[in-house]
Design a protein around this motif. Structure first.
Motif, PDB file in Angstrom:
ATOM      1  N   ASP A  60       0.823  -1.202   0.000  1.00  0.00           N
ATOM      2  CA  ASP A  60       0.000   0.000   0.000  1.00  0.00           C
ATOM      3  C   ASP A  60       0.865   1.264   0.000  1.00  0.00           C
ATOM      4  N   GLY A  61       0.227   2.391  -0.203  1.00  0.00           N
ATOM      5  CA  GLY A  61       0.949   3.656  -0.313  1.00  0.00           C
ATOM      6  C   GLY A  61       1.715   4.038   0.936  1.00  0.00           C
ATOM      7  N   PHE A  62       1.176   3.696   2.107  1.00  0.00           N
ATOM      8  CA  PHE A  62       1.900   3.999   3.346  1.00  0.00           C
ATOM      9  C   PHE A  62       3.212   3.224   3.419  1.00  0.00           C
ATOM     10  N   GLU A  63       3.187   1.960   2.961  1.00  0.00           N
ATOM     11  CA  GLU A  63       4.405   1.142   2.949  1.00  0.00           C
ATOM     12  C   GLU A  63       5.398   1.686   1.921  1.00  0.00           C
ATOM     13  N   VAL A  64       4.906   2.120   0.761  1.00  0.00           N
ATOM     14  CA  VAL A  64       5.778   2.736  -0.243  1.00  0.00           C
ATOM     15  C   VAL A  64       6.428   3.980   0.349  1.00  0.00           C
ATOM     16  N   LEU A  65       5.632   4.809   0.987  1.00  0.00           N
ATOM     17  CA  LEU A  65       6.143   6.037   1.600  1.00  0.00           C
ATOM     18  C   LEU A  65       7.205   5.721   2.656  1.00  0.00           C
ATOM     19  N   LYS A  66       6.935   4.718   3.481  1.00  0.00           N
ATOM     20  CA  LYS A  66       7.900   4.306   4.514  1.00  0.00           C
ATOM     21  C   LYS A  66       9.227   3.905   3.873  1.00  0.00           C
ATOM     22  N   ASN A  67       9.163   3.145   2.780  1.00  0.00           N
ATOM     23  CA  ASN A  67      10.380   2.725   2.074  1.00  0.00           C
ATOM     24  C   ASN A  67      11.121   3.922   1.482  1.00  0.00           C
TER      25      ASN A  67
END
Length: 139
Positions: A60-67
Motif C-alpha cells: 500500500d501507499g503507506f508502505e511505499v512512503l515508509k520505504n
C-alpha cells in the motif's frame, strides 16, 4: 528540462487523469499501478515528485512512503498522497509518515496542479536559499 512526476494508482483511469493534467501543465509523467512497481520506478526514473495512492495491491501507499523515507537516496522526494482514504486517522497517518500533501478523492485536477507547483516552488526556494541562516525551511 521539465520536472518528472511519478503517478501511482491501481485505478488506471485515475492514473490517466493525473497524467494528462500534469502533462498539459508541462511536466513529464511516468506511471506505476501498484506499490512494488512504484518503488521500481522511483529507482529507475528518479522522479522529482510522487503522486501516490494508498490502497493498492502488493504494497500500500503507506508502505511505499515508509520505504522512500527510509532510503537516503529517495528520502527527500516530495510525495502527494491522492487517495479515497479520508478518515482523520488516515490523514494523520499520512502527515506522520512524511507526506508533503494529502488530497482525497474525488479530487479537482486543478487543486492537484496547484499543490504540485507549490511543492516545486518551495523546494526550489529552499535549495536556492539554503545558505541563508535567517531562512526557515518548513516541510
Amino acid at each position: 528540462m521539465p520536472k518528472k512526476i511519478l503517478a501511482v494508482d491501481d485505478e488506471r483511469h485515475i492514473v490517466r487523469l493525473v497524467e494528462v493534467n500534469l502533462q498539459r501543465a508541462g511536466y513529464e509523467v511516468v506511471t506505476a499501478y501498484d506499490g512494488r512497481e512504484a518503488l521500481e520506478k522511483v529507482k529507475s526514473e528518479n522522479p522529482d515528485l510522487v503522486v501516490l495512492d494508498v490502497m493498492m495491491p502488493y504494497m500500500d501507499g503507506f508502505e511505499v512512503l515508509k520505504n522512500l523515507k527510509a532510503d537516503p537516496v529517495t528520502a527527500e522526494i516530495p510525495v502527494i498522497m491522492l487517495t479515497a482514504k479520508a478518515q482523520d486517522a488516515d490523514v494523520f497517518r499520512g502527515w506522520q509518515s512524511g507526506v508533503d500533501c494529502y488530497l482525497t478523492k474525488p479530487f479537482n485536477p486543478m487543486e492537484l496542479l496547484t499543490f504540485v507547483k507549490r511543492i516545486f516552488d518551495t523546494t526550489s526556494n529552499s535549495s536556492s536559499n539554503s545558505s541563508d541562516p535567517s531562512r526557515i525551511n518548513i516541510g
